[in-house]
Design a protein around this motif. Sequence first.
Motif, PDB file in Angstrom:
ATOM      1  N   ALA A   1       2.453  -2.780   9.751  1.00 33.64           N
ATOM      2  CA  ALA A   1       3.588  -1.891   9.986  1.00 33.64           C
ATOM      3  C   ALA A   1       4.429  -2.356  11.168  1.00 33.64           C
ATOM      4  O   ALA A   1       5.482  -1.822  11.426  1.00 33.64           O
ATOM      5  N   ARG A   2       3.926  -3.329  11.895  1.00 31.12           N
ATOM      6  CA  ARG A   2       4.633  -3.743  13.112  1.00 31.12           C
ATOM      7  C   ARG A   2       4.930  -5.234  13.105  1.00 31.12           C
ATOM      8  O   ARG A   2       4.835  -5.894  14.129  1.00 31.12           O
TER       9      ARG A   2
ATOM     10  N   ILE B   1       2.040  -5.597   2.087  1.00 30.01           N
ATOM     11  CA  ILE B   1       0.946  -6.360   2.691  1.00 30.01           C
ATOM     12  C   ILE B   1       1.097  -7.837   2.314  1.00 30.01           C
ATOM     13  O   ILE B   1       1.373  -8.680   3.153  1.00 30.01           O
TER      14      ILE B   1
ATOM     15  N   LEU C   1       3.955   0.251   2.342  1.00 32.71           N
ATOM     16  CA  LEU C   1       3.731  -0.731   3.381  1.00 32.71           C
ATOM     17  C   LEU C   1       3.426  -2.063   2.701  1.00 32.71           C
ATOM     18  O   LEU C   1       2.365  -2.228   2.110  1.00 32.71           O
TER      19      LEU C   1
ATOM     20  N   LEU D   1       1.760   4.765   1.088  1.00 28.63           N
ATOM     21  CA  LEU D   1       1.407   5.557   2.262  1.00 28.63           C
ATOM     22  C   LEU D   1       1.415   7.037   1.908  1.00 28.63           C
ATOM     23  O   LEU D   1       2.111   7.450   0.974  1.00 28.63           O
ATOM     24  N   PRO D   2       0.655   7.838   2.650  1.00 28.00           N
ATOM     25  CA  PRO D   2       0.586   9.276   2.333  1.00 28.00           C
ATOM     26  C   PRO D   2       1.953   9.960   2.424  1.00 28.00           C
ATOM     27  O   PRO D   2       2.193  10.959   1.762  1.00 28.00           O
ATOM     28  N   ASP D   3       2.885   9.415   3.241  1.00 30.13           N
ATOM     29  CA  ASP D   3       4.186  10.071   3.347  1.00 30.13           C
ATOM     30  C   ASP D   3       5.148   9.597   2.254  1.00 30.13           C
ATOM     31  O   ASP D   3       6.345   9.855   2.316  1.00 30.13           O
TER      32      ASP D   3
ATOM     33  N   THR E   1     -11.019  -0.875  10.038  1.00 31.93           N
ATOM     34  CA  THR E   1      -9.783  -0.221  10.445  1.00 31.93           C
ATOM     35  C   THR E   1      -8.940  -0.002   9.206  1.00 31.93           C
ATOM     36  O   THR E   1      -8.486  -0.941   8.591  1.00 31.93           O
TER      37      THR E   1
ATOM     38  N   LEU F   1      -5.857   0.570   6.909  1.00 36.89           N
ATOM     39  CA  LEU F   1      -4.494   0.096   7.095  1.00 36.89           C
ATOM     40  C   LEU F   1      -3.512   1.194   7.508  1.00 36.89           C
ATOM     41  O   LEU F   1      -2.724   0.983   8.399  1.00 36.89           O
ATOM     42  N   PRO F   2      -3.561   2.354   6.860  1.00 37.74           N
ATOM     43  CA  PRO F   2      -2.514   3.329   7.160  1.00 37.74           C
ATOM     44  C   PRO F   2      -2.519   3.864   8.582  1.00 37.74           C
ATOM     45  O   PRO F   2      -1.622   4.587   8.939  1.00 37.74           O
TER      46      PRO F   2
ATOM     47  N   PHE G   1     -16.393  -2.636  17.745  1.00 33.80           N
ATOM     48  CA  PHE G   1     -16.055  -1.377  17.099  1.00 33.80           C
ATOM     49  C   PHE G   1     -17.168  -0.356  17.271  1.00 33.80           C
ATOM     50  O   PHE G   1     -16.954   0.824  17.099  1.00 33.80           O
TER      51      PHE G   1
ATOM     52  N   ALA H   1      -1.611   2.493  10.972  1.00 28.88           N
ATOM     53  CA  ALA H   1      -0.429   1.978  11.630  1.00 28.88           C
ATOM     54  C   ALA H   1       0.634   3.075  11.731  1.00 28.88           C
ATOM     55  O   ALA H   1       1.328   3.196  12.727  1.00 28.88           O
ATOM     56  N   ARG H   2       0.764   3.844  10.693  1.00 29.41           N
ATOM     57  CA  ARG H   2       1.725   4.951  10.735  1.00 29.41           C
ATOM     58  C   ARG H   2       0.949   6.247  10.691  1.00 29.41           C
ATOM     59  O   ARG H   2       0.311   6.570   9.703  1.00 29.41           O
ATOM     60  N   ARG H   3       1.055   6.986  11.751  1.00 27.27           N
ATOM     61  CA  ARG H   3       0.291   8.228  11.784  1.00 27.27           C
ATOM     62  C   ARG H   3       1.041   9.322  11.051  1.00 27.27           C
ATOM     63  O   ARG H   3       2.254   9.428  11.109  1.00 27.27           O
ATOM     64  N   LYS H   4       0.237  10.106  10.357  1.00 28.09           N
ATOM     65  CA  LYS H   4       0.851  11.166   9.574  1.00 28.09           C
ATOM     66  C   LYS H   4       1.171  12.347  10.474  1.00 28.09           C
ATOM     67  O   LYS H   4       0.440  12.644  11.399  1.00 28.09           O
TER      68      LYS H   4
ATOM     69  N   MET I   1       0.855  -1.185   0.000  1.00 26.88           N
ATOM     70  CA  MET I   1       0.000   0.000   0.000  1.00 26.88           C
ATOM     71  C   MET I   1       0.890   1.234   0.000  1.00 26.88           C
ATOM     72  O   MET I   1       1.879   1.300   0.739  1.00 26.88           O
TER      73      MET I   1
END
Lengths: 327, 292, 333
Positions: free
Chosen positions: A281-282, A26, A24, A18-20, B8, B10-11, C101, B13-16, A16
């Motif tokens: 991510a972990r 999968i 990632l 990522l915005p930055d 949830t 996926l992203p 949730f 996991a890493r916060r912007k 995927m």
Amino acid sequence: MSAAPLLSVENLDIAMRLPDGGRLPIVKDFSLTLQAGDTLGIVGESGSGKSLLSLAVMGLLPPAAIASGRILLEGRDLMALDDDGMSRVRGRRIGMIFQEPMTALNPAMTVGDQIAEGLVRHEKLSWKAAREAAVDLLDRVRIPDPRARAKAYPHQMSGGQRQRVGIAIAVAMRPALMIADEPTTALDVTVQAEVLEILDDLCAREGMALMLISHDLGVIARMCARTLVLYAGRRMEEGDTRGVLTEPLNPYTRGLLRAVPRRRVDGAPLDTIPGTVPGFARLPEGCVFSDRCGDVVAACRAGEPAWTQPRPNRGVRCIRAQQEMPA
Amino acid sequence: MTAPASSTPLPTARRKSPGLRLATRPNLVIGGALVAFLLGIALVSLVWTPLPPTKMQIALKLKAPLEKGLFGTDHLGRDVASMLMAGAWNSLSIAVSAVALGAAVGTALGVTVAAKRGLFEAVAMRANDVIFAFPPILSAMMLGALMGTGRGTAIIAIATFMVPVFARVTAGAASQVWARDFILAARSAGKGVTRITIEHVLPNIANQIIVQVAIQLGLAILTEAGLSFLGLGMAPPAPTWGRMLADSQTYLGTAPWLALMPGLAIALTVFGFNMLGDGLRDLLDPREKGRT
Amino acid sequence: MKTPLIDIRRLTRDYAGGGLFARPSLTRALDDLTMTVEAGTIHGIVGESGCGKSTLARILMALDRPTSGDVILDGASLFDLSPKELMRKRRDFQMVFQDPFGSLDPRQRVARIVAEPLHVLDEKPSRAARRERVMAMLEAVGLNAAQAERYPHEFSGGQRQRIAIARALITEPKLVVADEAVSALDLSVQAQVLNLITRLKRERGVTFLFITHNLAVVDAVADQVGVMYRGRLVESGPARAVFERPLHPYTRVLADAEPSVTKFGRPPARPAPPAAALAAPLTHGPPGQGCAFLPRCPLAGPRCAAEAPVLRQVLPGRQTACHHAEQMLCAPA
């Protein structure tokens, strides 16, 4: 055999964006082959990437996903097809059944017309003929009084009946491959049993291959000759269903099977797999299951184990399975 | 994947980082900058303008921009730049007061409707429709007849128009919150309707209200300009953008900047608030993106 | 004989359907339901959607009132209490919901979520005491104190359900109603939560009313079980005995339909009811004569159409509402 398999997925990786700007990963190192008429179950918990996998085969990956590898359907590379080509493949060659039929159906159209629509568009049938065919399809998914029910709207049907309509739509084009993503998760057990039986019958009669994605090992045992176990985007184990479920080679499969709730005569607690599915991510170093595995050794954390085939038609990703496999 | 799990993203996991979130949202940056700029101008106008905005210098009337002052002078020789600045304060203060009033009353009505349902809902929402059917201009005329024109009349007329909008938005959002299980949990804890509304419902719909406020502010500016244009806004000589437009009509051929400047000011403000609203919507709830 | 913790007496709940433009209709969600739950047990309620199990949960939580009948909780009739008394009573019964949730407010931190039911206490604990209780409870359900300041979206489904259980237990209730509390959880996490529930029963003496559609889950944790069909209790008894030898054909149908990792391929054909019966929607008709399960029942006979079976004792501790219970008793399992 000289003929190409019906579906062959080779070294598929999906990441995927990522915005930055990072990626990632999968799904990693995923391959499978499916012959015509095969039934394959893909077992995975939430966060295993199993839904992404079915979307990849359907060519419906979200824009943020980057896939590499090859997906061949009847020898044709689906990843090289453009949108038009892919939408011709979808529906005609691949049918799909979704978990929640209500969201997959158009609430403002009668179910008969929704089944007929595909036949008109792809098979160039007249509306009249297509509607007749729709009634016939509703009969085949055992909807009572199909002629009258064809004029019903989705909200007028029960969950089980809607899922049967979903199956009828997917079957209408006589696809060679049927992908069912948790098709009965939202249904009651007795309704689930009926829907599974209908699906089973149709696949057998039409010679359709079935790729059934589920978190329910029992549903896979009921429906599929082969099983593939997915964890954190990796295939952990593959083989004939009975073999995988009775003699699992991977500790994760063993843990899953032990965690199936059953009465303990001694009153001891149920077996569990400690911890939870890690986010993508972990993931731990080395084997993705190493942080929850009871059989973990230092070597497990050193590097990700490769996919090995200890026996014909049996694959596993675990270094310990290799060591312990009897010759 | 099972249904709850797929909710949830996926992203997560890493916060912007906040900085990155801003950079990827041009709407928010442009809208925010425009609004901040206008707000700054309006505040500055309270203590300083190039010339007193109401000071007439007939000798210097209808001078072109840069010939006298930044934006020229009007038919009474008043400095257009100064009038625009003072007008910004007048327009913004009326718009903000009106939206604040409308949002407060509308939100209160909306959450009550969501909590009570039944007959109350039917009556309140129909009343809403009736109010909504009156153009704010008409309300202002009726109010003006009753209590005279001025700042208060304009605020109330615009707020009346805002109430149904906020009531509708909050009633819809709050009803969705009421259907969630955590509301049942709160009821199991013996909490009453008012407490649940304050503790659970309002925090969960705050985002939608904030977005709506930004969008409605743009609309309020436009409406205020309309009222002033018709002479239903603040009384002269207080400068407003709407009346500057109205006064400029006679001189369109000879002094087009008189119409252009307040027109541009109105357009930029509305544009700024709309951009800000869109940007906030994307920022606060990415799922809303693309919806209208 | 000790008095049961919950005594449900002839509970009936009708819902008025239709509306301005639709034909008015009456659906009976609960139909003359009588059952008791002993303190300190896990009591399973099994049934499919529409069987009335969620209505039962709502009534037990006093979130809804029955059309007729009564619920006696710990000696007091739930619906005779004044609002103030009911509020006080609420500390004794709490609920865990299905969707981990949806049942936690996304805008509140875990500490505040878990503390919410403390609202019912007469004497509101001090901030420090509150915090201490929350921390102790989080630890009791296998979470740590550091997680108290986080928001729900930072947790997995299993952890969220632990938070929900902590919230339900914070007032030290006697009864916790768990409505499909593990259904949405992954297999590997489900067993952890089931173990937690068993441990809380053993260590704290909490009574659980465990509502689910999943027989295997009930079989794994429940002491007693009741099977519901269309608003009625059709079978009850010790969980183990009920699943080993069902005395109602519906229990058997449910057990057969449930997929299992030990059942491979197509199940062996069972005596099937007429095809039309399978299609019968699982909604409730008006209370009529005859057995509600008749259209789907492989054992149906003429008596079943004429006379609705009542719940009766067939074996010690075993009750069923079927005219053919004796036949079930003799049939091969």
